[in-house]
Write a protein that holds these residues in place. Structure first.
Motif, short mmCIF file in Angstrom:
data_model
loop_
_atom_site.label_atom_id
_atom_site.label_comp_id
_atom_site.label_asym_id
_atom_site.label_seq_id
_atom_site.Cartn_x
_atom_site.Cartn_y
_atom_site.Cartn_z
N UNK B 47 -1.52 26.70 -50.96
CA UNK B 47 -2.59 27.17 -50.07
C UNK B 47 -2.37 26.72 -48.62
N UNK B 48 -2.93 27.49 -47.71
CA UNK B 48 -2.74 27.22 -46.29
C UNK B 48 -3.90 27.92 -45.57
N UNK B 49 -5.08 27.26 -45.59
CA UNK B 49 -6.31 27.92 -45.14
C UNK B 49 -6.85 27.39 -43.83
N UNK B 50 -7.92 28.03 -43.38
CA UNK B 50 -8.58 27.60 -42.15
C UNK B 50 -9.94 26.98 -42.49
N UNK B 57 -17.64 21.36 -32.49
CA UNK B 57 -16.39 21.91 -31.98
C UNK B 57 -16.69 23.16 -31.16
N UNK B 58 -17.40 22.98 -30.03
CA UNK B 58 -17.87 24.14 -29.29
C UNK B 58 -16.74 25.02 -28.79
N UNK B 59 -16.94 26.32 -28.91
CA UNK B 59 -15.99 27.28 -28.35
C UNK B 59 -14.76 27.50 -29.22
N UNK B 60 -14.63 26.75 -30.29
CA UNK B 60 -13.44 26.84 -31.14
C UNK B 60 -13.60 28.02 -32.10
N UNK B 61 -12.50 28.77 -32.30
CA UNK B 61 -12.55 29.91 -33.21
C UNK B 61 -12.23 29.50 -34.64
N UNK B 62 -11.19 28.70 -34.80
CA UNK B 62 -10.72 28.30 -36.13
C UNK B 62 -10.13 26.90 -36.05
N UNK B 63 -10.11 26.22 -37.19
CA UNK B 63 -9.43 24.92 -37.26
C UNK B 63 -8.34 25.01 -38.32
N UNK B 445 -0.22 11.85 -40.36
CA UNK B 445 -1.10 12.54 -39.43
C UNK B 445 -1.65 13.84 -40.04
N UNK B 446 -2.97 14.02 -39.98
CA UNK B 446 -3.55 15.25 -40.55
C UNK B 446 -4.83 15.63 -39.82
N UNK B 447 -4.79 15.59 -38.51
CA UNK B 447 -5.99 15.89 -37.70
C UNK B 447 -6.25 17.38 -37.61
N UNK B 448 -7.29 17.68 -36.85
CA UNK B 448 -7.65 19.07 -36.63
C UNK B 448 -6.76 19.71 -35.58
N UNK B 449 -6.33 20.93 -35.83
CA UNK B 449 -5.63 21.72 -34.81
C UNK B 449 -6.53 22.91 -34.50
N UNK B 450 -6.91 23.03 -33.23
CA UNK B 450 -7.91 24.02 -32.85
C UNK B 450 -7.29 25.32 -32.35
N UNK B 451 -7.82 26.43 -32.83
CA UNK B 451 -7.46 27.73 -32.29
C UNK B 451 -8.61 28.18 -31.40
N UNK B 452 -8.29 28.46 -30.13
CA UNK B 452 -9.31 28.92 -29.19
C UNK B 452 -8.69 30.08 -28.43
N UNK B 453 -9.26 31.27 -28.63
CA UNK B 453 -8.64 32.45 -28.02
C UNK B 453 -7.25 32.62 -28.61
#
Lengths: 561, 561
Positions: B47-50, B57-63, B445-453
């Motif tokens: 699996x490889x989900x969002x 996380x204001x303004x963020x589309x996906x993590x 390391x396994x932090x959040x990676x943010x998709x914005x636009x």
């Protein structure tokens, strides 16, 4: 059933002998309850509470009713009647009294004591009129009779307001616990008597109108709390509302039975329980309470902590314990009991606290997995009793969002109130009781007034819109220094951005575009600062939008030297 | 039960013959599920989900999961196995394939079709390997067996991964509906067979581990939907997840029975139902579907609209209908059915939609007042069956927040898994299966990676912190132009503020203070821009704090000419 339309205009003059009712809060929302009654040029206010902000009101501390409707008529107010001591009913009183200090505030002993403790912080000494159930007292043309109601705070009252226009019964918040721990029942006998006399308009609490059936007795929580305390091998931490005196009493009783000391944590918890104890509403066995600073050294299996923070408030003790940012270090074997409802809007914050505490090994008991809370508001089955006993000629559901008001209106219709005698009003909608018939006749201003820090009303919807954009997208400011004589750019453009999430190095791409656009713009030699701003906003805005598909706030700053 | 400690360091080298498992998402949160298996230097991804963002996380589309752990080893990946087609299991695949396009993606027919439709938007053509239940297939050293599981989307799979280190059974998401509408049961027989063979590690879905008992059958929703459609006198609008093919089928069936046409509204709804119909997972009677643009003109009692927006998403059709900002004008007598769960975090948004629709007179049917949703995840009573049938030597709860992981661990202990064979891991925690024993050996390391636009990872925690401050308090920027030769201020200070909620006229109070502070600072004749910034920030900051008790972001901008 009539309901307001956006096209409602200002109301006509109030006919002689008629009663006007305008809710400035509490209709279409849960909170900031406030109703203004008008008869013969005189005003009576019932409740004056605050609303707590949601995510759409970032940075706001409190939301008040808009006093604009009564601001020019403060001297006409005979009194403010407070049905009980919850924040959503008394929280805005300090702000009203700031505008006229000597408005008499009317309420039961506990309600006034809680108000007074709050007003001390605002350095206001109120003019108090203490009343109790079964008392009757006139304030100008408003002949008020007070009736006991049971609620999640002691000493709550309903009020029947008699004027020549008729009898209006306003229930305040209430529930129908038939086995209340303090024996104080909602006075259905009084409601029935008023019903026989003839209730012209019933205004009744709609909070739980969508919930079928009946609310369990507060008494049933006691054994659950007792069991939690009895079976805990380490610390017990109970989070509750700072005003829920009955609930705190049950925790204190359980602690005493199982030989544990109790510490109260949180300013409002300490203050309110002090008031309640002094007035005899809370029984604390001698020697049971330990100072919160000393409790850390006590053996874990000999203490119960009672704190605020049951709604996940980030600065409250409980959230800080969940984040290991508090002297009390929650550990494996500790039990945390959230003995409260989950106020809508707080779900995410509460979930975060539960997960944080669970992570450190605590067992978290909450309304999702145990019977540790009962609502303070009558459910649909109980609301029917009130409708049937009071048999109102007209009905107006109060205290609720649209869904609750509509559900309550349906219940009224089922008990025989004719559809066209049911009035669903929103905040600011004017309801006139004329010749025994309640009708919507207009609307007045009743928007949100925001408290942020020490200021009231300075933060406008515009500022909030800016905050929402800034919070979602950040901003890019472009500074340009222009020679006011020649119109030439003498420094800049310089870009400063925060929260945009754009690598500052990438701005090198757009700077030449801005310079070029400015040169083209300056070709005619005229310095037009508005025009420079437009050019900058357009150039940078399209670049961000095309490159990143984002829309940060773009702020051109043109300085003339 | 062991659980991770903040002091976990990098893991030791993996012993020969051992299996390493690192979840890069899904442990400690609901979403962005991703587990990386390693054996003999080769990797297998399950699996490889969002994850969908929250208010923090204001303004963020996906993590996305952080791919850092595998970034240098992309070529070692044998395959990505997708258990089913939900976004929290496949949504990050496009971002992984951007880093290496030819990673084989393995899944069932429907899962791959939904992935492919999504990848088309990213212009990626995947390397597909279609599998089905009861098939066995090796990817490098990973010998994978696929088993049918029932879930809220068709064609979901569990996977048993065999390596010389042992058998690991990963359930994916599943429920135990014993009367599923498509007849496809969770393969408990297969689980039992694996149990007899010896499951060395069970990784099982924890989402509903706190929910006691059993989940009702999806089949029970059908009659409720039917009743809603049958008794509605006007339009019926059903909001559902765009992937819930079984639910949409039930709505389509009800519409057909009661002679109503159906319109699908929303891009993802149209796309997914198209895929499902083409592959035979959705049965649509000929002539039933009407184009959404034509449906407005149809008589209200002859239509059913199926749309997205059941979570209150502000741009979705349903929210826009609630705001009267959509061609479909909801009116008295219409019925809106929210046939979905309420995803935590969306409560406020959904409440707003319900109130908006109610305000216009619609009847809103939702899980709070009718049985219109059943969960897609097995509850505690059902999870016990899986534990008892597989009898795992080691157990690792997956897919859940801390509360769910702990609850699931307790269930495992009740069925006899020894406490020290139960591993509760968070994202990034390294679990090694060595000699039949699963243990935590480190963390990566396994932090959040943010998709914005359009950008991935550009928005950092720093930028989000800035956004939170800007969103709560706004900013005040102070522009000063300084002569770089003399150090003298040649223009400014000028104040520009947004979202601060401070009347611009009030800045006249602080400007002289800034000027005075700058003069004192310039007394020594040295131009130190950092120092000017500090002076400005301190002066304006104290003024705002003292006057308003607020802390907007203060941004000194010093331009040299």
């Amino acid at each position: 059933m009539s309901h307001p339309h956006p096209e409602l205009g200002p109301p006509p003059p109030l006919p002689e002998g008629a009663l006007r009712i305008v809710a400035l809060g509490g209709l279409g929302e849960i909170g900031r309850n406030m109703a203004v009654f008008e008869f013969d040029g005189r005003l009576l206010v019932v409740d004056c509470g605050v609303l707590f902000p949601e995510a759409e009101q970032p940075g706001i501390d409190l939301i008040l009713p808009d006093f604009d409707y009564i601001r020019d008529r403060l001297d006409d107010i005979e009194a403010v009647i407070l049905t009980h001591g919850h924040e959503d009913h008394i929280g805005a009183v300090p702000y009203l009294l700031r505008e006229r200090r000597n408005i008499p505030v009317v309420g039961s002993k506990l309600t006034l004591a809680l108000l007074e403790a709050k007003l001390t912080e605002h350095r206001i000494q109120p003019v108090k009129v203490e009343v109790a159930e079964e008392q009757r007292r006139a304030f100008g043309p408003f002949d008020c009779e007070f009736l006991a109601v049971n609620h999640s705070i002691p000493d709550a009252l309903a009020v029947a307001v008699r004027t020549p226009a008729g009898i209006v019964l306003h229930t305040g918040d209430f529930r129908m616990d038939q086995l209340p721990s303090d024996g104080r029942l909602t006075d259905l006998g009084g409601f029935a008597r008023l019903g026989r006399e003839g209730v012209d308009l019933l205004m009744s609490d709609s909070t739980n109108a969508e919930v079928p059936g009946f609310v369990t007795s507060e008494r049933e929580i006691g054994p659950v709390i007792d069991e939690v305390v009895r079976t805990s091998s380490k610390r017990v931490i109970v989070a509750s509302f700072a005003s829920h005196i009955h609930r705190v009493q049950q925790v204190i009783d359980a602690a005493e039975r199982h030989g544990r000391k109790v510490a109260l944590i949180g300013r409002s918890m300490v203050r309110n329980m002090g008031v309640a104890r002094d007035l005899g509403y809370l029984r604390i066995p001698p020697g049971l309470i330990v100072d919160s600073k000393e409790i850390e050294g006590w053996p874990p299996d000999e203490v119960v902590l009672i704190c605020t923070g049951s709604q996940g408030e980030p600065m409250a003790a409980l959230s800080r314990m969940a984040n290991r940012d508090h002297p009390i270090r929650v550990a494996e074997g500790d039990t945390v009991l959230l003995a409260s409802s989950l106020v809508p809007g707080n779900e995410t914050a509460v979930t975060r606290v539960i997960n944080g505490l669970t992570r450190w090994g605590a067992r978290v008991v909450h309304k999702g997995n145990a019977k540790v809370h009962v609502s303070g508001h009558a459910a649909a089955g109980e609301l029917l009793y009130v409708l049937n006993l009071t048999r109102p000629s007209n009905f107006m559901p109060v205290h609720g969002e649209w869904r609750h008001l509509r559900a309550h209106a349906k219940l009224a219709a089922l008990t025989g109130v004719p559809d066209d005698h049911i009035v669903i009003a929103e905040d600011g909608v004017v309801v006139d009781l004329v010749d025994g018939r309640a009708r919507i006749t207009g609307a007045v201003q009743a928007g949100y007034v925001y408290v942020d820090g020490t200021s009231v009303g300075d933060v406008t919807e515009f500022a909030l819109k800016d905050r929402r954009i800034l919070g979602e997208e950040g901003f890019i400011s472009v500074v340009i220094v222009v020679d006011s004589n020649t119109g030439k750019v003498t420094a800049g453009p310089e870009i400063h951005a925060r929260g945009s999430g754009i690598d500052p190095d990438r701005f090198d791409e757009v700077l030449p575009q801005v310079e070029k656009a400015l040169q083209e713009n300056a070709a005619d030699g005229v310095v037009d600062i508005q025009q420079i701003r437009r050019v900058v906003r357009r150039t940078v805005g399209s670049w961000v939008s095309n490159t990143y598909r984002r829309r940060p706030m773009i702020i051109p700053v043109v300085v003339e030297v």
